[in-house]
Design an enzyme around this catalytic site. Structure first.
Site, PDB file in Angstrom:
ATOM      1  N   LYS A   1     -11.823  -0.005  -1.581  1.00 27.39           N
ATOM      2  CA  LYS A   1     -11.762   1.294  -2.132  1.00 27.39           C
ATOM      3  C   LYS A   1     -13.077   2.148  -2.055  1.00 27.39           C
ATOM      4  O   LYS A   1     -13.662   1.860  -1.216  1.00 27.39           O
ATOM      5  CB  LYS A   1     -11.295   0.660  -3.603  1.00 27.39           C
ATOM      6  CG  LYS A   1     -10.291   0.302  -4.066  1.00 27.39           C
ATOM      7  CD  LYS A   1      -9.018   1.184  -3.866  1.00 27.39           C
ATOM      8  CE  LYS A   1      -7.628   1.004  -4.328  1.00 27.39           C
ATOM      9  NZ  LYS A   1      -6.644   1.936  -4.226  1.00 27.39           N
TER      10      LYS A   1
ATOM     11  N   SER B   1       0.858  -1.127   0.094  1.00 30.75           N
ATOM     12  CA  SER B   1      -0.071  -0.019   0.063  1.00 30.75           C
ATOM     13  C   SER B   1       0.915   1.323   0.079  1.00 30.75           C
ATOM     14  O   SER B   1       1.706   1.481   0.927  1.00 30.75           O
ATOM     15  CB  SER B   1      -1.119   0.056   1.283  1.00 30.75           C
ATOM     16  OG  SER B   1      -1.466   1.398   1.328  1.00 30.75           O
TER      17      SER B   1
ATOM     18  N   ASP C   1      -6.023   0.195  -9.495  1.00 30.77           N
ATOM     19  CA  ASP C   1      -7.163   1.224  -9.707  1.00 30.77           C
ATOM     20  C   ASP C   1      -7.571   0.830 -11.070  1.00 30.77           C
ATOM     21  O   ASP C   1      -8.608   1.349 -11.661  1.00 30.77           O
ATOM     22  CB  ASP C   1      -6.668   2.645  -9.877  1.00 30.77           C
ATOM     23  CG  ASP C   1      -6.617   3.308  -8.471  1.00 30.77           C
ATOM     24  OD1 ASP C   1      -7.249   2.586  -7.559  1.00 30.77           O
ATOM     25  OD2 ASP C   1      -5.680   4.082  -8.140  1.00 30.77           O
TER      26      ASP C   1
ATOM     27  N   ARG D   1     -15.167  -2.701  -4.940  1.00 27.59           N
ATOM     28  CA  ARG D   1     -15.044  -2.599  -6.397  1.00 27.59           C
ATOM     29  C   ARG D   1     -15.041  -4.258  -6.920  1.00 27.59           C
ATOM     30  O   ARG D   1     -15.211  -4.302  -8.228  1.00 27.59           O
ATOM     31  CB  ARG D   1     -13.615  -2.059  -6.773  1.00 27.59           C
ATOM     32  CG  ARG D   1     -13.734  -0.580  -6.862  1.00 27.59           C
ATOM     33  CD  ARG D   1     -12.639   0.273  -7.172  1.00 27.59           C
ATOM     34  NE  ARG D   1     -12.653   1.717  -7.122  1.00 27.59           N
ATOM     35  CZ  ARG D   1     -11.851   2.467  -7.272  1.00 27.59           C
ATOM     36  NH1 ARG D   1     -10.701   2.503  -7.398  1.00 27.59           N
ATOM     37  NH2 ARG D   1     -12.138   3.871  -7.604  1.00 27.59           N
TER      38      ARG D   1
ATOM     39  N   ARG E   1     -14.623   5.333 -10.672  1.00 34.45           N
ATOM     40  CA  ARG E   1     -13.999   4.387 -11.830  1.00 34.45           C
ATOM     41  C   ARG E   1     -15.106   3.409 -12.274  1.00 34.45           C
ATOM     42  O   ARG E   1     -14.954   3.040 -13.544  1.00 34.45           O
ATOM     43  CB  ARG E   1     -12.708   3.766 -11.303  1.00 34.45           C
ATOM     44  CG  ARG E   1     -11.859   4.729 -10.904  1.00 34.45           C
ATOM     45  CD  ARG E   1     -10.291   4.199 -10.667  1.00 34.45           C
ATOM     46  NE  ARG E   1      -9.516   5.167  -9.879  1.00 34.45           N
ATOM     47  CZ  ARG E   1      -8.809   5.908 -10.555  1.00 34.45           C
ATOM     48  NH1 ARG E   1      -8.916   6.180 -11.882  1.00 34.45           N
ATOM     49  NH2 ARG E   1      -8.012   6.749  -9.858  1.00 34.45           N
TER      50      ARG E   1
END
Length: 445
Positions: A355, A175, A328, A359, A402
């Protein structure tokens, strides 16, 4: 707490070839860091190409609240006159980061090294996201959470350390946010603060710290990891920063050009840092035509012009160790996988669950509602590509920019239009996404 306006749905329809040259917005990661390190420096920092999305603007606002002078001097041009390491002032207002986990977590690190108390908050999505992984190492350095929502979530009050302690910290997951928070807190600590990561995460903080004058040394750790050692209490000096185009934002027009027949699209000034280009590597393995030229760099960050042409893609297996370099981009990669021939397996996606939304589940739902066969097994996403997407579905975006952009890209080549329930949150990272894509030939209505 941040609030949002009424939903703004949008339909994406099969389009003719995408063409021309476009520049996507400045990199979000670099933009956040330029503002924060400019604020922690002595003297002035000139930033050109700053991403002027809501996430970054909230970071700029927080730097003002903490005592730095932050001004917009032109289109995407900003100056920051900093307060020096450890010089943040006691904020008179809550630091509200809206939807931005990156801005919030990095500023927590910067505040942790200052003898001040700050209230951190955000929108409903950010309030749901875990903060404990950031707060635990900061506590080892002397910072304290004096109030928080259940589970250490926002809103919370962070009391910075009067005498921050340097630590050696091994990150539990790959991270860049954890690493960066510890390093930013370590700026104010005497001695050496060390972060050890088993899998190398994006290194923008390390590169920019060097650019501003910090003494920081990175060495290999194991087969894929890194050991980063920062000498504390430097006098950072303001420095010019040119922000390259964001590869995470470039991913959307790039994949769109690959799946829309006849497309030939050029993306200028895209960052090509090898710790951010896992998507490019994967797409090339799938058969994508992506060419690079005009390669150059600034502040240690390489950039290039990309030429992308429509391509016949095939399914591949994406190894878990690639995740940090494209965390991402899995949503839009799943769109490419749906248009590929054969099965694509994306392994080790546990970080997608924490996120802006879950996601992993949201990506699967986006594909299923548009007729794509998809399966989640543990932390792996398996997409059965058939060379085309039926479409016709309404995609729930879950306040996630996104998801919205990925679904709109998918609709540009689907048999039936794809509709997203809300495009408002696209502004957090890519405010001009819709007009820029329309200029290239996308049919959004």
């Amino acid at each position: 707490m941040s609030t949002s306006a009424a939903p703004t749905p949008l339909e994406s329809r099969a389009s003719g070839p995408l063409s021309g040259t476009i520049r996507v917005p400045g990199d979000k990661s670099i933009s956040h860091r330029a503002l924060i390190l400019g604020a922690l420096s002595v003297g002035g920092t000139r930033i050109s190409g700053l991403l002027e999305g809501e996430d970054v603007l909230n970071t700029a606002k927080s730097m003002r609240t903490l005592g730095a002078k932050v001004e917009r001097t032109g289109e995407f041009a900003w100056t920051v006159n900093g307060v020096g390491v450890g010089g943040f002032a006691q904020p008179a207002a809550t630091l509200d980061f809206g939807n931005s986990g990156t801005g919030c977590r990095l500023v927590m690190g910067a505040v942790a090294g200052c003898p001040i108390s700050a209230v951190f908050d955000g929108d409903a999505s950010l309030r749901s996201r875990p903060m404990r992984r950031i707060l635990d190492p900061l506590a080892l350095m002397g910072a304290k959470v004096t109030a928080s929502a259940e589970g250490g979530k926002l809103p919370l009050t962070l009391q910075g350390a009067s005498n921050p302690v340097p630590i050696e910290y091994r990150t539990p997951v790959a991270s860049a946010q954890i690493k960066s928070a510890v390093l930013l807190a370590g700026l104010a600590a005497p001695g050496v603060t060390t972060v050890i990561e088993q899998e190398a995460s994006r290194d923008h903080t390390e590169l920019m710290l060097k650019h501003f004058g910090a003494e920081i040394v990175t060495t290999p750790e194991g087969s894929h990891g890194r050991r980063i050692a920062l000498t504390g209490q430097p006098e950072l000096r303001g420095a010019p920063v040119i922000v390259p185009a964001d590869p995470s934002s470039a991913a959307f027009p790039l994949v769109a050009a690959l799946i829309v027949d006849g497309s030939d699209l050029v993306l200028s000034d895209v960052m090509t840092n090898p710790l951010r280009t896992g998507l490019f590597t994967t797409l090339r393995e799938m058969g994508a035509s992506i060419e690079e030229d005009d390669v150059r760099g600034d502040a240690g960050e390489p950039m290039a012009r990309l030429r992308v042409r429509a391509s016949k893609l095939k399914g591949v297996e994406v190894p878990p160790e690639r995740a940090p370099s494209m965390i991402d981009e899995y949503l839009v990669l799943a769109v490419a996988a749906a248009y590929a021939e054969g099965t694509t397996i994306m392994r080790g996606l546990h970080e997608l669950r924490v996120k802006e939304s879950d996601r992993l589940e949201a990506t699967a739902a986006m594909l299923r509602v548009n007729g794509v066969k998809v399966e989640i097994t543990g932390d792996d996403l398996i997409v059965e590509g058939r060379g085309h997407v039926p479409g016709g579905g309404l995609v729930a975006t879950h306040m996630d920019h996104r998801i919205a952009m990925s679904a709109l890209v998918m609709g540009l080549a689907s048999d039936k239009p794809v509709t997203v329930d809300d495009t408002a949150f696209i502004a957090t990272s890519f405010p001009d996404f819709i007009p820029l894509m329309r200029k290239a030939g996308a049919d959004f209505a």
